[in-house]
Design a protein around this motif. Structure first.
Motif, mmCIF file in Angstrom:
data_model
loop_
_atom_site.group_PDB
_atom_site.id
_atom_site.type_symbol
_atom_site.label_atom_id
_atom_site.label_comp_id
_atom_site.label_asym_id
_atom_site.label_seq_id
_atom_site.Cartn_x
_atom_site.Cartn_y
_atom_site.Cartn_z
ATOM 1 N N ASN A 177 0.828 -1.211 0.000
ATOM 2 C CA ASN A 177 0.000 0.000 0.000
ATOM 3 C C ASN A 177 0.859 1.256 0.000
ATOM 4 O OD1 ASN A 177 -1.959 -2.029 0.584
ATOM 5 N ND2 ASN A 177 -3.269 -0.460 1.476
ATOM 6 N N ASN A 178 0.618 2.140 -0.964
ATOM 7 C CA ASN A 178 1.353 3.395 -1.055
ATOM 8 C C ASN A 178 0.628 4.514 -0.317
ATOM 9 O OD1 ASN A 178 3.322 3.706 -4.078
ATOM 10 N ND2 ASN A 178 2.922 1.874 -2.894
ATOM 11 N N TYR A 179 1.422 5.487 0.151
ATOM 12 C CA TYR A 179 0.848 6.710 0.716
ATOM 13 C C TYR A 179 1.794 7.860 0.396
ATOM 14 C CZ TYR A 179 4.361 6.727 4.416
ATOM 15 O OH TYR A 179 5.556 6.774 5.096
ATOM 16 N N GLY A 180 1.300 9.074 0.548
ATOM 17 C CA GLY A 180 2.116 10.252 0.299
ATOM 18 C C GLY A 180 1.271 11.398 -0.218
ATOM 19 N N PRO A 181 1.878 12.534 -0.519
ATOM 20 C CA PRO A 181 1.134 13.698 -1.013
ATOM 21 C C PRO A 181 0.447 13.409 -2.341
ATOM 22 C CG PRO A 181 3.337 14.329 -0.278
ATOM 23 C CD PRO A 181 3.310 12.839 -0.293
ATOM 24 N N PRO A 185 -8.534 11.476 -2.170
ATOM 25 C CA PRO A 185 -9.062 11.334 -0.810
ATOM 26 C C PRO A 185 -10.067 10.210 -0.608
ATOM 27 C CG PRO A 185 -10.032 13.248 -1.875
ATOM 28 C CD PRO A 185 -8.945 12.760 -2.788
ATOM 29 N N GLU A 186 -10.198 9.296 -1.571
ATOM 30 C CA GLU A 186 -11.023 8.130 -1.307
ATOM 31 C C GLU A 186 -10.200 7.018 -0.638
ATOM 32 O OE1 GLU A 186 -12.512 6.770 -5.037
ATOM 33 O OE2 GLU A 186 -10.577 6.061 -5.760
ATOM 34 N N LYS A 187 -8.861 7.084 -0.717
ATOM 35 C CA LYS A 187 -8.000 6.098 -0.080
ATOM 36 C C LYS A 187 -7.877 6.397 1.412
ATOM 37 C CE LYS A 187 -7.252 3.996 -3.978
ATOM 38 N NZ LYS A 187 -5.932 3.678 -4.537
ATOM 39 N N ILE A 188 -7.588 5.388 2.227
ATOM 40 C CA ILE A 188 -7.798 5.505 3.662
ATOM 41 C C ILE A 188 -6.971 6.609 4.316
ATOM 42 C CG2 ILE A 188 -6.160 3.636 4.145
ATOM 43 C CD1 ILE A 188 -7.911 2.956 6.612
ATOM 44 N N ILE A 189 -5.683 6.738 3.988
ATOM 45 C CA ILE A 189 -4.882 7.760 4.672
ATOM 46 C C ILE A 189 -5.357 9.165 4.324
ATOM 47 C CG2 ILE A 189 -2.572 8.790 4.801
ATOM 48 C CD1 ILE A 189 -1.425 5.981 4.954
ATOM 49 N N PRO A 190 -5.480 9.545 3.053
ATOM 50 C CA PRO A 190 -6.001 10.891 2.779
ATOM 51 C C PRO A 190 -7.461 11.067 3.192
ATOM 52 C CG PRO A 190 -5.710 9.662 0.737
ATOM 53 C CD PRO A 190 -5.047 8.865 1.813
ATOM 54 N N LEU A 191 -8.237 9.986 3.141
ATOM 55 C CA LEU A 191 -9.633 10.082 3.590
ATOM 56 C C LEU A 191 -9.690 10.444 5.068
ATOM 57 C CD1 LEU A 191 -12.699 9.650 3.125
ATOM 58 C CD2 LEU A 191 -12.323 7.246 3.693
ATOM 59 N N LEU A 215 3.937 1.770 2.419
ATOM 60 C CA LEU A 215 5.170 2.115 1.713
ATOM 61 C C LEU A 215 5.030 3.517 1.138
ATOM 62 C CD1 LEU A 215 7.905 0.930 0.560
ATOM 63 C CD2 LEU A 215 6.597 0.397 -1.501
ATOM 64 N N HIS A 216 5.995 4.375 1.433
ATOM 65 C CA HIS A 216 5.936 5.727 0.884
ATOM 66 C C HIS A 216 6.041 5.664 -0.632
ATOM 67 C CE1 HIS A 216 6.879 9.945 0.094
ATOM 68 N NE2 HIS A 216 6.436 10.216 1.306
ATOM 69 N N VAL A 217 5.278 6.504 -1.308
ATOM 70 C CA VAL A 217 5.223 6.481 -2.773
ATOM 71 C C VAL A 217 6.598 6.691 -3.399
ATOM 72 C CG1 VAL A 217 4.635 8.951 -2.909
ATOM 73 C CG2 VAL A 217 4.003 7.403 -4.777
ATOM 74 N N GLU A 218 7.463 7.490 -2.762
ATOM 75 C CA GLU A 218 8.792 7.712 -3.322
ATOM 76 C C GLU A 218 9.637 6.441 -3.289
ATOM 77 O OE1 GLU A 218 9.824 10.152 -4.996
ATOM 78 O OE2 GLU A 218 8.271 11.640 -4.611
ATOM 79 N N ASP A 219 9.460 5.612 -2.257
ATOM 80 C CA ASP A 219 10.175 4.340 -2.212
ATOM 81 C C ASP A 219 9.674 3.398 -3.300
ATOM 82 O OD1 ASP A 219 11.975 4.847 -0.137
ATOM 83 O OD2 ASP A 219 10.509 4.344 1.408
ATOM 84 N N ASN A 220 8.360 3.376 -3.514
ATOM 85 C CA ASN A 220 7.829 2.552 -4.601
ATOM 86 C C ASN A 220 8.380 3.014 -5.946
ATOM 87 O OD1 ASN A 220 6.255 0.648 -5.993
ATOM 88 N ND2 ASN A 220 4.508 2.030 -6.113
ATOM 89 N N CYS A 221 8.411 4.330 -6.172
ATOM 90 C CA CYS A 221 8.917 4.850 -7.438
ATOM 91 C C CYS A 221 10.401 4.525 -7.620
ATOM 92 C CB CYS A 221 8.690 6.358 -7.513
ATOM 93 S SG CYS A 221 6.951 6.810 -7.731
ATOM 94 N N ALA A 295 10.918 6.814 6.495
ATOM 95 C CA ALA A 295 10.359 6.350 7.766
ATOM 96 C C ALA A 295 8.873 6.686 7.829
ATOM 97 C CB ALA A 295 11.089 6.990 8.931
ATOM 98 N N LEU A 296 8.081 5.776 8.408
ATOM 99 C CA LEU A 296 6.630 5.943 8.400
ATOM 100 C C LEU A 296 6.186 7.220 9.102
ATOM 101 C CD1 LEU A 296 3.815 4.633 7.739
ATOM 102 C CD2 LEU A 296 3.853 3.848 10.104
ATOM 103 N N GLN A 297 6.662 7.466 10.323
ATOM 104 C CA GLN A 297 6.176 8.615 11.073
ATOM 105 C C GLN A 297 6.459 9.918 10.337
ATOM 106 O OE1 GLN A 297 7.120 8.641 15.277
ATOM 107 N NE2 GLN A 297 6.941 10.861 15.406
ATOM 108 N N ALA A 298 7.678 10.057 9.834
ATOM 109 C CA ALA A 298 8.014 11.282 9.093
ATOM 110 C C ALA A 298 7.204 11.368 7.806
ATOM 111 C CB ALA A 298 9.508 11.304 8.780
ATOM 112 N N GLY A 299 6.992 10.235 7.150
ATOM 113 C CA GLY A 299 6.225 10.231 5.911
ATOM 114 C C GLY A 299 4.773 10.614 6.119
ATOM 115 N N LEU A 300 4.183 10.114 7.192
ATOM 116 C CA LEU A 300 2.793 10.462 7.494
ATOM 117 C C LEU A 300 2.662 11.932 7.864
ATOM 118 C CD1 LEU A 300 1.535 7.367 9.531
ATOM 119 C CD2 LEU A 300 0.925 7.987 7.184
#
Length: 340
Positions: A177-181, A185-191, A215-221, A295-300
């Motif tokens: 699961n990716n997250y980031g800016p 907003p339908e996905k759980i973190i931005p929602l 997983l932060h989107v930048e790491d996936n990329c 890191a998750l906390q900084a990424g969130l």
């Protein structure tokens, strides 16, 4: 110098990937092909939209003539374009099958006939289905449980068949699961972030027990770029290395970041076929040099800050809730048939 066609490049992950490639000196030109449906927005590309190395084409991956025209001008294809929201797939399964399977086939047909050096097909860990213990490596069976995951598994198999049958140089990536800016907003973190920022409650399915790797989107990329450059055709690469959290644990992190309490949380019945846990082994990609850095906390916290600073980007989107799931049709009983 590489030329790259990026499908779905105005979406969440695709736009981050485009901006990453534009910083690479050996990339001569990037063309973004995006239909600009509800989840694709040119605003996601930001200043990249004005970069002289990038061209933007609004169009559909099902348009074979357009796809042929674009593939002929590029030596690499990175394919993000897809319907991707699980909840939407529960009542729009046909759209998911059409876009994710037939759209992928259209691109592969062009890649076969016109020739490309590399075709990277971007997929998901959800194709492996739920795992109560252990982790799926790239040889694990595909056991999708919802229409979205099934459509991605089908497109993965179609992509690999074009390697086996026609020698199209296909690589497949499957990320957690990716997250980031900039995420819709339908996905759980931005929602949850956007609701909490407005002082509204958030809802947890079941008891909040479902485990996902974030997983932060930048790491996936970074992983996708590595596969583009160094992946072997015919191979699948898992991209993981984020943080495992239950949905309740994730909610706790978001509440903390937004300064909210558990009084903002409502528990609702679980959705249909909500897999309890996903887990992947990503050692194969690590052997190529992949290592996540966010890191998750900084990424969130970075992600939450983006939503605080950009309400103009997400507020209009949050006004379009998902329609209610239609009730299943119940077959008439034998007695009802007799009296009809």
């Amino acid at each position: 110098m590489r030329t790259v066609l990026v499908t779905g490049g105005a979406g969440f992950i695709g736009s981050h990937f485009v901006k990453r490639l534009l910083r690479c000196e050996d990339i001569a030109r990037i063309t973004v092909l995006d239909a600009l449906t509800y989840a694709g927005h040119v605003e996601n590309l930001g200043k990249a939209f004005l970069d002289p190395k990038m061209d933007f084409v609004q169009g559909n991956i099902l348009d074979a003539d357009l796809v042929d025209h674009l593939v002929a001008q590029h030596d690499h294809v990175v394919h993000f374009a897809a319907e991707s929201h699980v909840d939407r797939s529960l009542y729009e399964a046909g759209n998911f099958l059409t876009t994710n399977v037939l759209g992928t086939r259209t691109l592969l047909d062009a890649a076969w006939r016109l020739g490309v050096e590399k075709f990277v097909h971007v997929s998901t860990d959800e194709v492996y289905g739920p795992l109560l213990t252990g982790a799926a490596d790239e040889l694990a069976p595909l056991r999708p449980t919802v229409p979205y995951a099934a459509s991605k598994a089908a497109s993965d198999l179609v992509a690999m068949s074009y390697f086996q049958t026609y020698s199209v140089p296909v690589c497949i990536t499957r990320s957690s699961n990716n997250y980031g800016p900039c995420q819709h907003p339908e996905k759980i973190i931005p929602l949850f972030l956007t609701r909490l920022l407005k002082g509204e409650p958030v809802t947890l399915h079941g008891q909040g027990q479902h485990v996902r790797n974030w997983l932060h989107v930048e790491d996936n990329c970074a992983g996708i770029e590595l596969v583009l450059r160094s992946g072997s055709p015919g191979e699948v690469y898992n991209i993981g290395g984020g943080t495992d959290l239950s949905s309740k644990e994730l909610t706790g992190e978001l509440l903390r970041i937004c300064g909210s309490g558990w009084d903002k949380v409502r528990y609702i019945p679980d959705r249909l076929s909500n897999d309890l846990r996903y887990a992947m082994d990503w050692s194969k990609l690590a052997a190529l040099g992949y290592q996540p850095t966010q890191a998750l906390q900084a990424g969130l916290e970075e992600t939450a800050d983006w939503y605080r600073r950009n309400p103009d980007r997400w507020a209009p989107l949050s006004r379009s809730p998902l329609p209610a799931l239609p009730s299943p049709r119940v077959a008439p009983s034998h007695q009802e048939h007799q009296h009809a």
